[in-house]
Design a protein around this motif. Structure first.
Motif, PDB file in Angstrom:
ATOM      1  N   GLY A  85     -28.282   4.472  15.346  1.00  0.00           N
ATOM      2  CA  GLY A  85     -28.193   3.080  14.940  1.00  0.00           C
ATOM      3  C   GLY A  85     -27.652   2.201  16.053  1.00  0.00           C
ATOM      4  N   ARG A  86     -28.030   0.919  16.040  1.00  0.00           N
ATOM      5  CA  ARG A  86     -27.495  -0.043  17.012  1.00  0.00           C
ATOM      6  C   ARG A  86     -27.269  -1.373  16.303  1.00  0.00           C
ATOM      7  N   THR A  87     -26.014  -1.862  16.386  1.00  0.00           N
ATOM      8  CA  THR A  87     -25.652  -3.141  15.781  1.00  0.00           C
ATOM      9  C   THR A  87     -25.574  -4.206  16.864  1.00  0.00           C
ATOM     10  N   ILE A  88     -26.162  -5.370  16.589  1.00  0.00           N
ATOM     11  CA  ILE A  88     -26.153  -6.489  17.521  1.00  0.00           C
ATOM     12  C   ILE A  88     -25.212  -7.580  16.991  1.00  0.00           C
ATOM     13  N   PHE A  89     -24.401  -8.148  17.888  1.00  0.00           N
ATOM     14  CA  PHE A  89     -23.455  -9.195  17.538  1.00  0.00           C
ATOM     15  C   PHE A  89     -23.836 -10.495  18.266  1.00  0.00           C
ATOM     16  N   ASN A  90     -23.437 -11.638  17.722  1.00  0.00           N
ATOM     17  CA  ASN A  90     -23.667 -12.908  18.400  1.00  0.00           C
ATOM     18  C   ASN A  90     -22.540 -13.185  19.399  1.00  0.00           C
ATOM     19  N   SER A  91     -22.578 -14.340  20.037  1.00  0.00           N
ATOM     20  CA  SER A  91     -21.601 -14.655  21.084  1.00  0.00           C
ATOM     21  C   SER A  91     -20.185 -14.802  20.549  1.00  0.00           C
ATOM     22  N   ARG A  92     -20.044 -14.932  19.233  1.00  0.00           N
ATOM     23  CA  ARG A  92     -18.708 -15.008  18.626  1.00  0.00           C
ATOM     24  C   ARG A  92     -18.227 -13.660  18.125  1.00  0.00           C
ATOM     25  N   GLY A  93     -18.999 -12.600  18.400  1.00  0.00           N
ATOM     26  CA  GLY A  93     -18.612 -11.261  17.980  1.00  0.00           C
ATOM     27  C   GLY A  93     -18.897 -10.970  16.519  1.00  0.00           C
ATOM     28  N   GLN A  94     -19.801 -11.753  15.899  1.00  0.00           N
ATOM     29  CA  GLN A  94     -20.151 -11.558  14.493  1.00  0.00           C
ATOM     30  C   GLN A  94     -21.430 -10.719  14.386  1.00  0.00           C
ATOM     31  N   LYS A  95     -21.473  -9.811  13.414  1.00  0.00           N
ATOM     32  CA  LYS A  95     -22.640  -8.944  13.229  1.00  0.00           C
ATOM     33  C   LYS A  95     -23.878  -9.760  12.852  1.00  0.00           C
ATOM     34  N   VAL A  96     -24.987  -9.451  13.528  1.00  0.00           N
ATOM     35  CA  VAL A  96     -26.253 -10.129  13.241  1.00  0.00           C
ATOM     36  C   VAL A  96     -27.227  -9.178  12.556  1.00  0.00           C
ATOM     37  N   ASN A  97     -27.484  -8.026  13.154  1.00  0.00           N
ATOM     38  CA  ASN A  97     -28.390  -7.060  12.538  1.00  0.00           C
ATOM     39  C   ASN A  97     -28.096  -5.653  13.045  1.00  0.00           C
ATOM     40  N   ARG A  98     -28.660  -4.700  12.354  1.00  0.00           N
ATOM     41  CA  ARG A  98     -28.543  -3.290  12.777  1.00  0.00           C
ATOM     42  C   ARG A  98     -29.899  -2.620  12.653  1.00  0.00           C
ATOM     43  N   THR A  99     -30.275  -1.896  13.708  1.00  0.00           N
ATOM     44  CA  THR A  99     -31.510  -1.131  13.710  1.00  0.00           C
ATOM     45  C   THR A  99     -31.179   0.346  13.563  1.00  0.00           C
ATOM     46  N   TYR A 100     -31.926   1.028  12.689  1.00  0.00           N
ATOM     47  CA  TYR A 100     -31.735   2.461  12.464  1.00  0.00           C
ATOM     48  C   TYR A 100     -32.932   3.205  13.054  1.00  0.00           C
ATOM     49  N   PHE A 101     -32.639   4.280  13.810  1.00  0.00           N
ATOM     50  CA  PHE A 101     -33.683   5.022  14.512  1.00  0.00           C
ATOM     51  C   PHE A 101     -33.880   6.414  13.925  1.00  0.00           C
ATOM     52  N   ALA A 102     -35.125   6.884  13.971  1.00  0.00           N
ATOM     53  CA  ALA A 102     -35.424   8.279  13.649  1.00  0.00           C
ATOM     54  C   ALA A 102     -35.020   9.142  14.837  1.00  0.00           C
ATOM     55  N   ALA A 103     -35.084  10.458  14.665  1.00  0.00           N
ATOM     56  CA  ALA A 103     -34.683  11.374  15.735  1.00  0.00           C
ATOM     57  C   ALA A 103     -35.544  11.212  16.981  1.00  0.00           C
ATOM     58  N   ASP A 104     -36.797  10.756  16.828  1.00  0.00           N
ATOM     59  CA  ASP A 104     -37.678  10.569  17.987  1.00  0.00           C
ATOM     60  C   ASP A 104     -37.558   9.169  18.593  1.00  0.00           C
ATOM     61  N   GLY A 105     -36.583   8.373  18.107  1.00  0.00           N
ATOM     62  CA  GLY A 105     -36.343   7.052  18.677  1.00  0.00           C
ATOM     63  C   GLY A 105     -37.088   5.918  18.014  1.00  0.00           C
ATOM     64  N   ARG A 106     -37.966   6.189  17.060  1.00  0.00           N
ATOM     65  CA  ARG A 106     -38.722   5.121  16.388  1.00  0.00           C
ATOM     66  C   ARG A 106     -37.803   4.262  15.519  1.00  0.00           C
ATOM     67  N   GLU A 107     -38.071   2.959  15.488  1.00  0.00           N
ATOM     68  CA  GLU A 107     -37.322   2.057  14.622  1.00  0.00           C
ATOM     69  C   GLU A 107     -37.821   2.241  13.180  1.00  0.00           C
ATOM     70  N   ILE A 108     -36.913   2.590  12.286  1.00  0.00           N
ATOM     71  CA  ILE A 108     -37.301   2.832  10.894  1.00  0.00           C
ATOM     72  C   ILE A 108     -36.790   1.728   9.976  1.00  0.00           C
ATOM     73  N   ILE A 109     -35.563   1.292  10.189  1.00  0.00           N
ATOM     74  CA  ILE A 109     -34.952   0.289   9.309  1.00  0.00           C
ATOM     75  C   ILE A 109     -34.310  -0.792  10.168  1.00  0.00           C
ATOM     76  N   GLY A 162     -35.221  10.903   8.555  1.00  0.00           N
ATOM     77  CA  GLY A 162     -35.716  12.239   8.865  1.00  0.00           C
ATOM     78  C   GLY A 162     -34.592  13.222   9.166  1.00  0.00           C
ATOM     79  N   ASP A 163     -34.992  14.431   9.511  1.00  0.00           N
ATOM     80  CA  ASP A 163     -34.057  15.543   9.723  1.00  0.00           C
ATOM     81  C   ASP A 163     -33.690  15.626  11.201  1.00  0.00           C
ATOM     82  N   PHE A 164     -32.520  15.108  11.564  1.00  0.00           N
ATOM     83  CA  PHE A 164     -32.079  15.124  12.962  1.00  0.00           C
ATOM     84  C   PHE A 164     -31.803  16.542  13.445  1.00  0.00           C
ATOM     85  N   ARG A 165     -31.228  17.356  12.589  1.00  0.00           N
ATOM     86  CA  ARG A 165     -30.882  18.721  13.010  1.00  0.00           C
ATOM     87  C   ARG A 165     -32.136  19.507  13.384  1.00  0.00           C
ATOM     88  N   ALA A 166     -33.180  19.392  12.568  1.00  0.00           N
ATOM     89  CA  ALA A 166     -34.421  20.106  12.863  1.00  0.00           C
ATOM     90  C   ALA A 166     -35.089  19.533  14.106  1.00  0.00           C
TER      91      ALA A 166
END
Length: 477
Positions: free
Chosen positions: A161-185, A79-83
């Motif tokens: 966006g928020r990226t989560i890492f495991n205990s070894r510092g390796q990337k596990v997943n990333r969540t992308y948020f809309a401007a209103d905070g909803r999880e989209i991807i 979505g449009d973050f600026r708007a």
């Protein structure tokens, strides 16, 4: 003049105009698809715009600070973050991130950190230019000092966006948020799956290629010609689309070593579904490809259209941008070129070694230089000396090139060789040759102009006509 001849000339002109319009439409029907919006991607996008083509730029990797005229495959669905943010839409300053009570935020011009007493809890990464201290990513550490999550902020100051890492510092997943905070991807880096929440439906894609193909459908780009500059996902996307005519183009901007990359060989063997042309944008790479046997009818050399800011006014004013006091042969050059005024600028404070240079009449120092002052220095100077050790600041060499500075460098200090003539790069042990070259340029305008032409030729500076030829049939069935 005979009437028939006049009519023939008129028809020829009409045909030529029609061909021009057809060529332009072939480009306007294209999209520029890139992994990221790095310097070479920016240069290609700028070149197409300067050539007058309305070619949408699309990137797969979004850093949150893309220009307004660049589309992100992920951002398209957010979505449009600026708007949405209205008057609050601005980048977040480093000390504006939210932290627990009593935790301390501190920062320098290169990065910031979050501390709980003497324990470092987080690290702040800035968007370019770093001295503005605008937050792009914040890494958060666990009790053992391992990164467990990264918060991604965009140019509107929103957590997108928020990226989560495991205990070894390796990337596990990333969540992308809309401007209103909803999880989209949600992207799973272990399995490669991407989950999209769209219009009340949950769609699952097995990999980034499938996700990007869905974007092409939703963005109405599926029938477009594709210009791409990577043999990874952008090439996979092009290859997944069918077409009766091979009109996609690979713009190759990376070096070649001992062999032609495998996916490029697929193109040369005629096995790519839509690509039959490789445009090489670095001279050394083009020479290497042809030496390795790349088919000449499928490879062409094409540099960039550069948005030059000004002409060189032949003023003996030289600029050096540095955050280090290790400037190779600086004092020797200052003393050997009394007719040249050296402006030395740093984003940080200067050491006593550097401030001591103020004793020379032809030296001006700018510690903690402000953006407006630096902009003025690029405008008023006509020479740039890339002779500082350590990292480059403010993309200085590229900016100097776009301001038509004559650029000199040492082999030991050179930062952006693509914007320099090889003849203007010297071994540090032969600094006197640099001095002689600078003296020759200052003494004769014609010599200076020839040197600048060599510099532009080395950078593969192109004409508008060269880019317009992309639509004139440089394709294969």
């Amino acid at each position: 003049m005979k009437e028939g001849t006049t009519g023939g000339i008129k028809k020829a002109k009409m045909k030529k105009e029609s061909e021009k319009k057809e060529d332009k439409n072939m480009i306007d029907d294209a999209i520029l698809l890139m992994d990221n919006y790095g310097p070479d991607s920016q240069a290609l996008h700028t070149s197409l715009k300067l050539a007058g083509f309305d070619c949408p730029a699309v990137v797969l990797e979004d850093d949150g600070f893309l220009p307004e005229d660049v589309i992100s495959v992920y951002g398209f669905f957010l979505g449009d973050f600026r708007a949405a943010m209205g008057a609050k839409a601005r980048p977040k300053y480093f000390n504006e991130i939210t932290v627990p009570e009593y935790w301390e935020i501190s920062g320098t011009n290169s990065g910031g950190k979050v501390q709980d007493l003497y324990r470092e809890r987080g690290k702040i990464f800035y968007a370019e230019p770093k001295h503005r201290r605008l937050v792009k990513v914040v890494d958060w550490y666990d009790e053992k000092g391992v990164v467990r999550s990264s918060d991604h902020y965009n140019r509107y100051g929103a957590l997108w966006g928020r990226t989560i890492f495991n205990s070894r510092g390796q990337k596990v997943n990333r969540t992308y948020f809309a401007a209103d905070g909803r999880e989209i991807i949600v992207e799973n880096f272990v399995t490669g799956d991407i989950i999209l929440n769209e219009d009340g439906e949950v769609r699952i894609f097995r990999n980034k290629t499938e996700f990007a193909l869905h974007f092409l459908v939703r963005g109405h780009f599926k029938q477009s010609r594709i210009f791409f500059n990577s043999l990874s996902t952008p090439f996979f996307i092009s290859n997944r689309l069918s077409s009766q005519v091979k009109r996609d183009i690979l713009f190759w901007q990376e070096p070649i070593t001992n062999e032609i990359p495998g996916n490029m060989q697929v193109i040369f063997r005629g096995e790519a579904s839509r690509t039959a042309t490789v445009v090489v944008q670095k001279k050394d790479t083009y020479d290497r490809l042809t030496a390795l046997g790349a088919p000449k009818n499928m490879v062409q050399k094409l540099g960039f259209l550069y948005p030059f800011e000004k002409e060189n006014a032949h003023r003996p004013e030289a600029l050096i941008c540095t955050n280090s006091d290790r400037i190779e042969h600086c004092e020797e050059l200052v003393k050997a070129l009394p007719q040249m005024h050296f402006h030395i600028a740093a984003l940080t404070e200067m050491s006593s070694k550097l401030t001591g240079m103020d004793r020379y009449d032809n030296v001006s120092l700018y510690p903690g230089v402000k953006t407006a002052v630096l902009d003025e220095l690029f405008e008023t100077c006509d020479y740039y000396f890339d002779i500082n050790h350590e990292s480059e600041i403010v993309s200085a060499v590229r900016r100097a090139f776009l301001h038509n500075h004559l650029i000199f460098a040492f082999q030991e200090t050179v930062h952006s060789e693509d914007f320099m003539a090889a003849e203007h790069i010297f071994p540090a042990s032969e600094w006197e040759q640099m001095r002689t070259c600078a003296e020759a340029a200052m003494a004769d305008t014609k010599v200076l102009r020839k040197m600048l032409q060599k510099q532009k030729k080395a950078a593969l500076a192109e004409s508008v006509e060269s880019y317009r030829s992309l639509g004139n049939g440089k394709t294969a069935k």
